[in-house]
Structures are given as C-alpha cells and as structure tokens.
Design a protein around this motif. Structure first.
Motif, PDB file in Angstrom:
ATOM      1  N   GLU A  32       0.851  -1.193   0.000  1.00  0.00           N
ATOM      2  CA  GLU A  32       0.000   0.000   0.000  1.00  0.00           C
ATOM      3  C   GLU A  32       0.883   1.238   0.000  1.00  0.00           C
ATOM      4  OE1 GLU A  32      -3.855   1.835   2.413  1.00  0.00           O
ATOM      5  OE2 GLU A  32      -2.503   0.438   3.430  1.00  0.00           O
ATOM      6  N   PHE A  33       0.424   2.271  -0.670  1.00  0.00           N
ATOM      7  CA  PHE A  33       1.114   3.555  -0.681  1.00  0.00           C
ATOM      8  C   PHE A  33       0.078   4.621  -0.338  1.00  0.00           C
ATOM      9  CE2 PHE A  33       3.149   7.281  -2.714  1.00  0.00           C
ATOM     10  CZ  PHE A  33       4.414   7.179  -2.133  1.00  0.00           C
ATOM     11  N   ARG A  34       0.212   5.206   0.856  1.00  0.00           N
ATOM     12  CA  ARG A  34      -0.787   6.144   1.376  1.00  0.00           C
ATOM     13  C   ARG A  34      -0.275   7.577   1.231  1.00  0.00           C
ATOM     14  NH1 ARG A  34      -0.922   3.748   7.261  1.00  0.00           N
ATOM     15  NH2 ARG A  34       1.307   3.964   6.788  1.00  0.00           N
ATOM     16  N   ILE A  35      -1.004   8.378   0.472  1.00  0.00           N
ATOM     17  CA  ILE A  35      -0.576   9.731   0.131  1.00  0.00           C
ATOM     18  C   ILE A  35      -1.404  10.761   0.892  1.00  0.00           C
ATOM     19  CG2 ILE A  35      -0.333  11.420  -1.726  1.00  0.00           C
ATOM     20  CD1 ILE A  35      -0.148   9.047  -3.677  1.00  0.00           C
ATOM     21  N   GLY A  36      -0.721  11.719   1.491  1.00  0.00           N
ATOM     22  CA  GLY A  36      -1.381  12.891   2.038  1.00  0.00           C
ATOM     23  C   GLY A  36      -1.221  14.040   1.051  1.00  0.00           C
ATOM     24  N   TRP A  37      -2.312  14.705   0.708  1.00  0.00           N
ATOM     25  CA  TRP A  37      -2.217  15.761  -0.297  1.00  0.00           C
ATOM     26  C   TRP A  37      -3.070  16.961   0.099  1.00  0.00           C
ATOM     27  CZ3 TRP A  37      -5.906  17.007  -4.495  1.00  0.00           C
ATOM     28  CH2 TRP A  37      -7.170  16.453  -4.284  1.00  0.00           C
ATOM     29  N   GLN A  38      -2.713  18.109  -0.452  1.00  0.00           N
ATOM     30  CA  GLN A  38      -3.476  19.329  -0.300  1.00  0.00           C
ATOM     31  C   GLN A  38      -4.042  19.704  -1.672  1.00  0.00           C
ATOM     32  OE1 GLN A  38      -1.388  22.322   2.314  1.00  0.00           O
ATOM     33  NE2 GLN A  38       0.279  20.840   2.151  1.00  0.00           N
ATOM     34  N   LYS A  39      -5.099  20.464  -1.690  1.00  0.00           N
ATOM     35  CA  LYS A  39      -5.780  20.784  -2.942  1.00  0.00           C
ATOM     36  C   LYS A  39      -4.826  21.386  -3.966  1.00  0.00           C
ATOM     37  CE  LYS A  39     -10.542  21.545  -1.371  1.00  0.00           C
ATOM     38  NZ  LYS A  39     -11.114  20.448  -2.149  1.00  0.00           N
ATOM     39  N   GLY A  40      -4.826  20.804  -5.181  1.00  0.00           N
ATOM     40  CA  GLY A  40      -4.084  21.405  -6.280  1.00  0.00           C
ATOM     41  C   GLY A  40      -2.812  20.670  -6.634  1.00  0.00           C
ATOM     42  N   GLY A  41      -2.115  21.236  -7.632  1.00  0.00           N
ATOM     43  CA  GLY A  41      -0.804  20.758  -8.006  1.00  0.00           C
ATOM     44  C   GLY A  41      -0.790  19.413  -8.689  1.00  0.00           C
ATOM     45  N   VAL A  42       0.411  18.853  -8.763  1.00  0.00           N
ATOM     46  CA  VAL A  42       0.616  17.607  -9.488  1.00  0.00           C
ATOM     47  C   VAL A  42      -0.089  16.437  -8.806  1.00  0.00           C
ATOM     48  CG1 VAL A  42       2.764  16.962  -8.335  1.00  0.00           C
ATOM     49  CG2 VAL A  42       2.380  16.280 -10.713  1.00  0.00           C
ATOM     50  N   PHE A  43      -0.290  16.496  -7.495  1.00  0.00           N
ATOM     51  CA  PHE A  43      -1.023  15.436  -6.822  1.00  0.00           C
ATOM     52  C   PHE A  43      -2.463  15.353  -7.326  1.00  0.00           C
ATOM     53  CE2 PHE A  43       1.944  15.344  -2.987  1.00  0.00           C
ATOM     54  CZ  PHE A  43       2.396  14.069  -3.267  1.00  0.00           C
ATOM     55  N   ALA A  44      -3.090  16.515  -7.542  1.00  0.00           N
ATOM     56  CA  ALA A  44      -4.458  16.514  -8.052  1.00  0.00           C
ATOM     57  C   ALA A  44      -4.526  15.851  -9.416  1.00  0.00           C
ATOM     58  CB  ALA A  44      -4.994  17.941  -8.126  1.00  0.00           C
ATOM     59  N   LEU A  45      -3.550  16.140 -10.259  1.00  0.00           N
ATOM     60  CA  LEU A  45      -3.513  15.530 -11.592  1.00  0.00           C
ATOM     61  C   LEU A  45      -3.305  14.028 -11.506  1.00  0.00           C
ATOM     62  CD1 LEU A  45      -1.303  18.172 -13.404  1.00  0.00           C
ATOM     63  CD2 LEU A  45      -3.748  17.806 -13.746  1.00  0.00           C
ATOM     64  N   ALA A  46      -2.365  13.616 -10.665  1.00  0.00           N
ATOM     65  CA  ALA A  46      -2.085  12.187 -10.527  1.00  0.00           C
ATOM     66  C   ALA A  46      -3.280  11.445  -9.948  1.00  0.00           C
ATOM     67  CB  ALA A  46      -0.854  11.983  -9.652  1.00  0.00           C
ATOM     68  N   LYS A  47      -3.944  12.078  -8.986  1.00  0.00           N
ATOM     69  CA  LYS A  47      -5.113  11.443  -8.372  1.00  0.00           C
ATOM     70  C   LYS A  47      -6.235  11.282  -9.384  1.00  0.00           C
ATOM     71  CE  LYS A  47      -8.086  11.800  -4.278  1.00  0.00           C
ATOM     72  NZ  LYS A  47      -9.406  11.698  -4.924  1.00  0.00           N
ATOM     73  N   ASN A  48      -6.476  12.333 -10.153  1.00  0.00           N
ATOM     74  CA  ASN A  48      -7.572  12.321 -11.122  1.00  0.00           C
ATOM     75  C   ASN A  48      -7.320  11.332 -12.261  1.00  0.00           C
ATOM     76  OD1 ASN A  48     -10.115  13.423 -11.999  1.00  0.00           O
ATOM     77  ND2 ASN A  48      -9.012  14.476 -13.619  1.00  0.00           N
ATOM     78  N   SER A  49      -6.058  11.196 -12.664  1.00  0.00           N
ATOM     79  CA  SER A  49      -5.725  10.339 -13.806  1.00  0.00           C
ATOM     80  C   SER A  49      -5.455   8.894 -13.424  1.00  0.00           C
ATOM     81  CB  SER A  49      -4.492  10.894 -14.528  1.00  0.00           C
ATOM     82  OG  SER A  49      -3.338  10.770 -13.716  1.00  0.00           O
ATOM     83  N   ALA A  54      -1.660   3.212 -11.674  1.00  0.00           N
ATOM     84  CA  ALA A  54      -1.220   2.427 -12.827  1.00  0.00           C
ATOM     85  C   ALA A  54       0.262   2.074 -12.726  1.00  0.00           C
ATOM     86  CB  ALA A  54      -1.493   3.202 -14.114  1.00  0.00           C
ATOM     87  N   ARG A  55       1.077   3.013 -12.263  1.00  0.00           N
ATOM     88  CA  ARG A  55       2.522   2.785 -12.167  1.00  0.00           C
ATOM     89  C   ARG A  55       2.852   1.692 -11.151  1.00  0.00           C
ATOM     90  NH1 ARG A  55       7.242   5.944 -13.563  1.00  0.00           N
ATOM     91  NH2 ARG A  55       9.020   4.672 -12.923  1.00  0.00           N
TER      92      ARG A  55
END
Length: 321
Positions: A32-49, A54-55
């Motif tokens: 498991e890989f558990r990510i903490g993120w804040q609104k916006g940025g590259v995390f938002a893109l990775a989360k949405n896509s 997939a990786r």
C-alpha cells in the motif's frame, strides 16, 4: 553559476539520481502507498488520472489518498506512520523534525515567486507591511506562511512580537477574514487566489522579493527505508505527470479543478504564477539542503522551533546502484 531554477534543467532526467536504475535490486515489501495531499498541483492531476495507481499496479501496490488543509497536520500524520508520503512548504518539516517525527526529505520543488500573499480589506488602514504593527495577523503556525510573515516583517524592522499573531488554518482564517475578525491574512494558493477575487480584498504584499523558497516531497522514514524503489517510482511518475501538464495549462487547470473542486479559472491563476512549474521535482542537492538548513537555523535562533536540526541527516538516500 546556476540559479536554483536553472538547476532543474540539469536534473530533468535525473531518474538515476533517484535510484531508478537499481529498481531490479530492491526488495520492497509494502502493498500500500498512502498519500497525504493538499488541494491542487501535481497530486491533483495524478489522483484524477490514476497515474500512480497504474505505475504501482505491477508491484501489487494499491494507492490511497487523504486530504489535508495545510502542511502541519499532514506531516504529523506522516511522522506517526498514518500516511507514507506527501508534500508541503518549507516550514512544516522543521516543526515535524523538531517534534521527533519519523520523516525524510525525498525531493524538492521550487516555489512560485508570488504564490502566497498578505491580504487585507480594501478599506483597511494597513497600507504597508510596517502598518501591520499592533494588528491581528492570521497565519498557520508551522506553515510556509509562518516563514513569509517572519521575513516580510523583517523587511521593515519588525518581528512577530510587534503583531498579534493568530494561529489559524485556512478553514478558520477564511471566515475570520471575511467577517473582519482579523486585520490581515497570510495565505498560499489556492486559498489566496480564491480570496483575492473578492473586490473587498486587497493584496498588501506577495512573496515575490521577500521569500524565494522550496516545497518538499517527504516520506515516512521507515517506509522510505524499507521501500526505496516504490518511492523512486512515485517521484519519477509525478515528474512525468507534471512535465506533461505544463504543455497545456488550460487543460491542466480543468483537470485539477475536476479533482479539487476549486473553480477552473482560479486554478488557472495559480498555474500562471511566476516561475510555477508542475514538473520541477528536484533531487536534494547541496544548494537545496543549505537553503533548508539556513531556515532551520533561523527558526531555532528565533525560538520558533525548540531544538537545532541537521537537515542533511533527514535527506532520503536513493538505492545504491
């Protein structure tokens, strides 16, 4: 001599620095890989896509996401093993390390030059930074805004002792500002961009010319040690997602908005900040470490953090080739 932003070009293909050539030698066991993120940025893109999902699918690793409104609680969760990975501004790691949190610096990203601001009301008597003396100024203690207000006040010979500081995160500071319960609000994007759209809001100062900072990707120390190649793959994938996103910022704004709920026009403003670059994810070289060490020393000297820190001791080491 290279500037810190030119340095990114030297490391744009720096997968080797992050240990990717040694992936085959790793014995990572996490599922498991558990990510903490804040609104916006590259995390938002990775989360949405679903890019990270997939990786990591080939490794049998699932990805989960937990949202935070600011860096300090994110790093508290990271240090307590509640999440494995996240990113914040430059100040939260100092507080987390000073508190004994188990976390390491994994990579850095240059901050945009004007992505945070000190906001006041249009009719406020506060016309300059010097006018903040004696005023109620809200910022999240231990966040990048903490660094910004310290340095902004210093430009006019003031310190935190000269204001009435209020420790408020965005969910509390926004209504306090709207209802005139504070005199000024020190805040970052996207909250800054959202608040600035109100015609009753005035930008007193931005970080440009005051703070030229880095943000940091960080991991739980034990997780990073035990699963270095998972971490290396994640950094590599985030860089790819960010670099691709820079080619069409209008489309990127729409994609980030779909993930965060922040309006597309607001997101487009944040992406257009000076020197903003979603693909600029850098290994921690000597210059970046020296920057963060100087900040740690400054905050210790100001008695903002309780003990001296050695940043280099908390820098993640990529797998040996």
């Amino acid at each position: 001599m290279f500037t810190r932003r030119q340095t990114f070009q030297l490391f744009a293909g720096a997968a080797a620095v992050l240990g990717l050539p040694s992936l085959a030698r790793a014995q990572d066991t996490a599922k498991e890989f558990r990510i903490g993120w804040q609104k916006g940025g590259v995390f938002a893109l990775a989360k949405n896509s679903g890019a990270l999902e997939a990786r990591l699918a080939a490794r049998g690793v699932t990805v989960s996401w937990a949202e935070f409104t600011s860096g300090p609680p994110l790093l508290e969760a990271l240090g307590a093993h509640a999440i494995d990975f996240g990113s914040t501004g430059d100040v939260p790691p100092l507080f987390a390390h000073a508190a004994g949190g188990d976390l390491v610096y994994v990579a850095a990203t240059p901050g945009s030059l004007d992505g945070s601001a000190i906001l006041v009301k249009q009719d406020s008597p506060v016309q300059t930074i010097a006018d903040l003396k004696g005023k109620r100024v809200a910022f999240k203690r231990g966040s990048s805004s903490h660094n910004f207000i310290v340095k902004a006040l210093r430009t006019v010979g003031l310190t935190l002792d000269d204001i009435t500081p209020l420790d408020l995160g965005p969910p509390d500071a926004a209504p306090a500002f709207a209802n005139n319960q504070i005199d000024a609000w020190v805040i970052w994007d996207p909250y800054y961009a959202i608040a600035a759209q109100d015609p009753d809001t005035r930008v007193l100062a931005t970080t440009e010319g005051i703070v030229d900072s880095y943000g940091f990707y960080q991991a739980n120390g034990a997780y990073a040690k035990e699963n270095p190649t998972i971490l290396a793959e994640v950094i590599d994938e985030l860089r790819k997602v960010g670099t691709a996103a820079q080619t069409d910022l209008d489309a990127t704004a729409a994609a980030i908005s779909a993930s965060t709920g922040v309006p597309t026009d607001i997101t487009r403003i944040t992406l257009g900040r000076k020197a903003a670059d979603l693909g600029a994810i850098l290994p921690l070289d000597a210059e970046i470490i020296a920057y963060q060490q100087a900040l740690a020393d400054e905050f210790y000297d100001l008695k903002i953090i309780p003990r001296q820190l050695n940043v280099a001791d908390a820098v993640w080491q990529a797998p040996a080739i």
